[in-house]
Design an enzyme around this catalytic site. Structure first.
Site, PDB file in Angstrom:
ATOM      1  CE  LYS A 182     -54.674  16.221 -12.863  1.00 46.68           C
ATOM      2  NZ  LYS A 182     -54.047  17.327 -13.569  1.00 46.68           N
ATOM      3  CD  GLU A 209     -45.399  12.682  -0.514  1.00 45.50           C
ATOM      4  OE1 GLU A 209     -46.064  12.163  -1.444  1.00 45.50           O
ATOM      5  OE2 GLU A 209     -44.343  13.314  -0.701  1.00 45.50           O
ATOM      6  N   GLY A 220     -53.079  20.266 -10.778  1.00 48.58           N
ATOM      7  CA  GLY A 220     -53.199  20.151  -9.322  1.00 48.58           C
ATOM      8  C   GLY A 220     -53.172  21.503  -8.616  1.00 48.58           C
ATOM      9  NE  ARG A 221     -48.229  24.406 -11.395  1.00 48.57           N
ATOM     10  CZ  ARG A 221     -47.918  23.305 -12.071  1.00 48.57           C
ATOM     11  NH1 ARG A 221     -48.035  22.124 -11.500  1.00 48.57           N
ATOM     12  NH2 ARG A 221     -47.474  23.373 -13.309  1.00 48.57           N
ATOM     13  CD  GLU A 256     -45.948  21.473  -8.565  1.00 48.30           C
ATOM     14  OE1 GLU A 256     -45.410  21.023  -7.531  1.00 48.30           O
ATOM     15  OE2 GLU A 256     -47.122  21.206  -8.880  1.00 48.30           O
ATOM     16  CG  HIS A 258     -41.901  43.435  14.001  1.00 39.93           C
ATOM     17  ND1 HIS A 258     -41.286  44.342  14.836  1.00 39.93           N
ATOM     18  CD2 HIS A 258     -43.076  43.991  13.642  1.00 39.93           C
ATOM     19  CE1 HIS A 258     -42.076  45.402  14.979  1.00 39.93           C
ATOM     20  NE2 HIS A 258     -43.171  45.210  14.260  1.00 39.93           N
ATOM     21  CE  LYS A 269     -44.307  13.235  -7.079  1.00 39.65           C
ATOM     22  NZ  LYS A 269     -45.450  13.209  -7.979  1.00 39.65           N
TER      23      LYS A 269
END
Ligand code: F6P
Length: 596
Positions: A213, A219, A273-274, A360, A391, A516
Site C-alpha cells: 500500500k 520487508e 491494508g488488512r 490489528e 490432535h 519498526k
C-alpha cells in the site's frame, strides 16, 4: 453520546455486567434443552446457516446486547462507514472496503465522489492484464510466457490473498483455470523465504507482483529489490519492465523503483491494508492464477454479505450477531481468546488472515477519542483446521481454559472421496467431528456418567469434562469462490462490529510503529559495525549483549568457513576492525556470487 463517554459507563453495559451472574448459574446442557431458544438462535442467509445456540447466552442476553449496540449507535456507525465518512479519525480516512466489491452500477461516495467507477477501472485493467499474461500474449524478456507469479508483500498485502489462494487451490473450477500456473507468496524478510520462493522457478517465466500500500514497508521493499536483482542478474536490467508489476496507493514510489507506471495497479487510502484483499492487492495475483471470472465470483460473495450487513435487522444479521457475541464473551464472560476451527483443509490460512484483521484492528487500549479503556478490547485469535487442531490444542479447550470456538463446516467437499466398503465418505468422516465437537464442549461429561460407565474412581477427575464451553457453528453449502468471499466479509464486518461497540478505532494500527523505528536503529548499528567496525552503542545492556554476540558469532562462523581465503595473519592479529572490513567485502562478493 459525549465524546469522552465510554461504552462501559452506559446503562446497557452495566445491565449486561449484572446479567453475567444469571448466566453463570446456567449450564449449556440446560440451555440446549430449550428448543424454542435454540430455534431463535439459528440464522440463515444466502445459503449459509449460523447456529449460535451453544453460546452461553439466553434470549434475554441477546436483547441486552442489542440494547448495548443501540447505546453505541451501531446502526449509525455502520451507515457512516458505508457513506464514506472519515471514521478512521486518527488517519483522517474513510473506510470503504465495501466499495471494492460493489456492483458496477452502485454508488458509494467518498468526499462527494462516487468511488465505484474508479474501482471498476482498476478491475477492468486487471482483467485485461491478467488475460494477456494468462493467454501468453504478454511474454517475458526472452519471449517466453509468464506462467509463474511471486506476489511480494506482507501483512494485509499478503495474508488475505494467501488465504483466498489456499482456499481456491482445490476448488474444481478454480483449479481447472490454474492449470500449468503457479502462485507463490514472499512475505518474510528472512532470506530463507526468498530461497523458498525462487527454488524451482525460472526468472524467464516468472512475473513478480510487488504489493505494498505504502511502497515503503522495509520487508517488502528489500524482498522486491532482491527479486529485481534475481531477474536482472539472469536476464539483464531491462527485463525488469517485463517481469515486475506493482500494486500500491503510491504510484510515484512505484515508478522510482523502476516499474513502468502502466504496469501499476492502484488502490486508495480508504482501503485499510488488512481489508485490502478485494482490491488489486488480492485481485491481481488471484486473477493471474485463476482468471478474473473466478475472482469476480469471490467479490460477488463478499458483496452479498455487505448488503446483508447493511440492511438486515440485527436479530438476523450474521456479522452483527457474531460481533455482539464476541463482545459478550470477551468483555463480560472474561474469555479473551477465540479459536477459529474450519473443518476444511482449504481454509488452513483463514485463521492467520483473521488474526491480522482482528488483532490489528481491535488490539487497542484507548477509545477512538483517546480515552484509556478501563476494559480489555480485542481478542486473541488462533486456529487450525479440524481435525488437525483436535490432535493439537483441543485438550486445553475441552478441559483447560474456556475458549469460545468458531466451528466452520462445509456441506459439499471440494474434493469428495468415497471409498468402497467405508462406513461414510471421507468428508462425512471429517464432518462427523464438526458436529460432535460443539456438543462435547457444551455438555461435557459428569462424574456420575463416568461412574455409570464403571470408570475407576482415581480416573474420574481426569476424565470429567465440565462442559458449558461456548461455541458457534457456521455451515457453508460449499467452498467455491463465492462462499470464500462470503466468509471473508462476515469476519471483516464482525470485527468492525466489535470495534464499533467497544468505541475504538478498528482501522488504524499505531501499535506496529514502535518496533519498526527501533529496528531501524538496529539496522544502522549493524551496518556501521559490519562496514566500519564501530562498536555497539546506544542500547541497554541486554540488547548490547545480544547484538555483540550476534556480530561476534557470525564473524567466527564466517571466518571458519572462509579460512582458506582470508590472510591468516589477519585472523590471528585480533585487529577486529580491519578484519571486519576485509571480511565484509568478501561477504558481499560472496552474496552477489551466490545470487548469480
Ligand atoms: O503490519 C503493519 C502494516 O502496516 C499492515 O497494516 C499492512 O497490511 C502491512 O504493514 C503492509 O503494509 P504495506 O502494504 O504498506 O506494505
Amino acid at each position: 453520546m459525549a465524546s469522552s463517554t465510554l461504552i462501559c459507563d452506559t446503562e446497557p453495559w452495566k445491565n449486561l455486567r449484572a446479567h453475567v451472574e444469571d448466566i453463570k448459574k446456567t449450564h449449556l446442557r440446560d440451555l440446549m434443552s430449550d428448543t424454542k431458544r435454540c430455534q431463535s438462535m439459528m440464522v440463515e442467509f444466502d445459503g449459509l446457516l449460523l447456529d449460535y445456540s451453544r453460546q452461553c447466552a439466553t434470549l434475554e442476553t441477546m436483547d441486552k446486547l442489542f440494547k448495548l449496540a443501540e447505546a453505541e449507535n451501531l446502526k449509525q456507525k455502520i451507515g457512516r462507514m458505508y457513506n464514506g465518512e472519515r471514521i478512521n479519525s486518527t488517519e483522517n480516512r474513510p473506510v470503504l472496503h465495501v466499495a471494492l466489491r460493489a456492483p458496477r452500477d452502485s454508488v458509494i461516495q467518498s468526499d462527494g465522489k462516487n468511488v465505484v467507477p474508479d474501482v471498476w477501472k482498476v478491475l477492468d485493467k486487471i482483467q485485461v492484464f491478467s488475460e494477456t499474461v494468462r493467454s501468453g500474449s504478454w511474454v517475458g524478456a526472452t519471449g517466453k510466457a509468464l506462467t509463474d507469479v511471486i506476489s511480494v508483500g506482507i501483512g494485509g498485502s499478503f495474508l488475505g490473498p494467501l488465504f483466498v489462494h489456499t482456499a481456491l487451490q482445490t476448488d474444481p473450477e478454480a483449479s481447472k483455470f490454474a492449470k500449468g500456473r503457479q502462485l507463490r507468496f514472499l512475505a518474510n524478510v528472512d532470506p530463507v523465504d526468498v530461497a523458498r520462493n525462487i527454488t524451482g522457478l525460472n526468472p524467464e517465466t516468472t512475473l513478480v507482483v510487488v504489493v505494498s500500500k505504502t511502497f515503503t514497508t522495509a520487508e517488502t521493499m528489500l524482498n522486491a529489490r532482491t527479486l529485481r536483482e534475481w531477474i536482472s542478474a539472469a536476464l539483464g536490467p531491462s527485463a525488469v519492465a517485463k517481469h515486475m508489476v506493482a500494486v500500491s496507493t503510491n504510484l510515484t514510489l512505484v515508478e522510482q523503483f523502476g516499474i513502468d507506471p502502466n504496469n501499476a495497479f492502484a488502490f486508495w487510502d480508504w482501503v485499510g491494508g488488512r481489508y485490502s484483499v478485494c482490491s488489486a492487492v488480492g485481485v491481481l495475483p488471484l486473477s493471474l492464477q485463476y482468471g478474473f471470472s473466478v475472482v469476480e465470483k469471490f467479490l460477488k460473495g463478499a458483496s452479498s454479505i455487505d448488503q446483508h450487513f447493511y440492511s438486515a435487522p440485527f436479530e438476523k444479521n450474521i456479522p452483527v450477531l457474531l460481533g455482539l457475541l464476541s463482545v459478550w464473551n470477551v468483555s463480560f464472560l472474561g474469555y479473551p481468546a477465540r479459536a477459529i476451527l474450519p473443518y476444511s483443509q482449504a481454509l488452513e490460512k483463514f485463521a492467520p488472515h483473521i488474526q491480522q484483521v482482528s488483532m490489528e484492528s481491535n488490539g487497542k487500549g484507548v477509545s477512538i477519542d483517546g480515552v484509556p479503556l478501563p476494559f480489555e478490547a480485542g481478542e486473541i485469535d488462533f486456529g487450525e483446521p479440524g481435525t488437525n487442531g483436535q490432535h493439537s490444542f483441543y485438550q486445553l479447550i475441552h478441559q483447560g481454559r474456556v475458549i469460545p470456538c468458531d466451528f466452520i463446516g462445509v456441506v459439499k467437499s471440494q474434493q469428495p472421496v468415497y471409498l468402497k466398503g467405508e462406513v461414510v465418505s471421507n468428508h462425512d468422516e471429517l464432518m462427523s467431528n464438526f458436529f460432535a465437537q460443539p456438543d462435547a464442549l457444551a455438555y461435557g461429561k459428569t462424574p456420575e456418567q463416568l461412574q455409570n460407565e464403571n470408570v475407576p474412581q482415581h480416573l474420574i477427575p481426569h476424565k470429567t469434562f465440565s462442559g458449558n464451553r461456548p461455541s458457534l457453528s457456521l455451515l457453508l453449502p460449499s467452498l467455491n469462490a463465492y462462499n470464500i468471499g462470503q466468509l471473508l466479509a462476515i469476519y471483516e464486518h464482525r470485527i468492525a462490529v466489535e470495534g464499533f461497540v467497544w468505541g475504538i478505532n478498528s482501522f488504524d494500527q499505531w501499535g506496529v510503529e514502535l518496533g519498526k523505528s527501533l529496528a531501524s536503529q538496529v539496522r544502522k548499528q549493524l551496518n556501521s559495525a559490519r562496514t566500519k567496525g564501530k562498536p555497539v552503542e546506544g542500547f541497554n545492556y541486554s540488547t548490547t549483549t545480544l547484538l555483540k554476540r550476534y556480530l561476534e558469532v557470525w564473524l567466527s562462523i564466517w571466518a571458519q568457513s572462509h579460512a582458506h581465503r582470508v590472510v591468516p595473519a589477519i585472523i590471528t592479529s585480533n585487529k577486529l576492525i580491519s578484519f571486519l572490513l576485509i571480511s565484509s567485502s568478501y561477504l558481499f562478493k560472496d552474496l552477489i556470487q551466490n545470487k548469480q
